[in-house]
Design an enzyme around this catalytic site. Sequence first.
Site, PDB file in Angstrom:
ATOM      1  N   HIS A  88       2.443 -35.273  13.629  1.00 50.91           N
ATOM      2  CA  HIS A  88       0.981 -35.138  13.652  1.00 50.91           C
ATOM      3  C   HIS A  88       0.561 -34.307  14.863  1.00 50.91           C
ATOM      4  O   HIS A  88       1.152 -34.422  15.944  1.00 50.91           O
ATOM      5  CB  HIS A  88       0.313 -36.515  13.691  1.00 50.91           C
ATOM      6  CG  HIS A  88      -1.169 -36.415  13.472  1.00 50.91           C
ATOM      7  ND1 HIS A  88      -2.036 -36.094  14.485  1.00 50.91           N
ATOM      8  CD2 HIS A  88      -1.923 -36.540  12.351  1.00 50.91           C
ATOM      9  CE1 HIS A  88      -3.272 -36.043  13.988  1.00 50.91           C
ATOM     10  NE2 HIS A  88      -3.226 -36.312  12.697  1.00 50.91           N
ATOM     11  N   GLU A 157      -2.235 -29.587   8.111  1.00 57.22           N
ATOM     12  CA  GLU A 157      -3.425 -29.975   8.862  1.00 57.22           C
ATOM     13  C   GLU A 157      -3.682 -28.963   9.975  1.00 57.22           C
ATOM     14  O   GLU A 157      -3.082 -29.063  11.054  1.00 57.22           O
ATOM     15  CB  GLU A 157      -3.219 -31.351   9.503  1.00 57.22           C
ATOM     16  CG  GLU A 157      -2.963 -32.469   8.521  1.00 57.22           C
ATOM     17  CD  GLU A 157      -3.368 -33.820   9.113  1.00 57.22           C
ATOM     18  OE1 GLU A 157      -4.271 -34.442   8.553  1.00 57.22           O
ATOM     19  OE2 GLU A 157      -2.804 -34.217  10.144  1.00 57.22           O
TER      20      GLU A 157
HETATM   21  P1  PGA Z   1      -9.774 -36.008  10.494  1.00 54.69           P
HETATM   22  O1  PGA Z   1      -8.251 -36.271  10.892  1.00 54.69           O
HETATM   23  O2  PGA Z   1      -9.902 -36.360   9.027  1.00 54.69           O
HETATM   24  O3  PGA Z   1     -10.567 -36.916  11.376  1.00 54.69           O
HETATM   25  O4  PGA Z   1     -10.045 -34.569  10.729  1.00 54.69           O
HETATM   26  C1  PGA Z   1      -7.210 -35.977  10.013  1.00 54.69           C
HETATM   27  C2  PGA Z   1      -5.877 -36.295  10.628  1.00 54.69           C
HETATM   28  O5  PGA Z   1      -5.728 -36.151  11.846  1.00 54.69           O
HETATM   29  O6  PGA Z   1      -4.933 -36.700   9.936  1.00 54.69           O
END
Ligand code: PGA
Length: 239
Positions: A88, A157
């Site tokens: 992450h 992401e």
């Molecule tokens: P967010 O975070 O939906 O608050 O942008 C997503 C994540 O970090 O998995």
Amino acid sequence: MIVCANFKANKTRQETRAYMAVVESFVSANDIDDTIIVFPPFTALEHLPRNVLIGVQNAYPAQNGAFTGEITLEQLEEFEVKTILIGHSERRHILGESQEQITAKFRFFAEQGFVIVYCVGEPLSVREEGFSSLMNYIETQFEGIDLTYPDLIVAYEPVWAIGTGLTPSSQDIEQVHSALRAKTSAPLLYGGSVKVENAGEIMALENVDGILVGSAALSASDFCDMVAQASELNTEKGE
Ligand code: PGA
């Protein structure tokens, strides 16, 4: 579809219990057969039968040992946790995890047969350099990672989209996801400022198999709304 809620360092035990009660009854009342994964904080893990998967946001790659402040396999086994988030962006950028450390985690938990949600994504400066820089950057985040691992789920992401309210356009998401599709047959999630209002549109994209949601998933009813959207899309996408 795969719909995931990442609590990060939010919610107490009691709040997590109340949340799980809402989500679990929604899942059974609506016969949801999508894969739902909730990543609560360690302190809220419970040894209970669930109708959704519970994963951890991190763990140290060892059976047990002298790793002060860490949680290892022995503690996860106590809660029968077999799902983990690795790579992450907050762990890479805030906690300073290197690709080497991430690879060690990946290898260890893959050997243990965990479902691994593996996150990749570029910072804004890389995005601004264009698509080939972006894909080269993501390539470095795949170093040492077995993209053929059968219980792998990849989450794209973009760092600049996490917790900011900003999201790439649908075309931009699809462009990255179709390039990822060419690399792995793992399901592909999108994450970064997903909310009730944009979840359906994002999940409808051809190469998006689900979402990983942070802040907008902290509300159980919003999370259930996104689960409902996923389940409606299954018929349309022929899943
Ligand atoms: P967010 O975070 O939906 O608050 O942008 C997503 C994540 O970090 O998995």
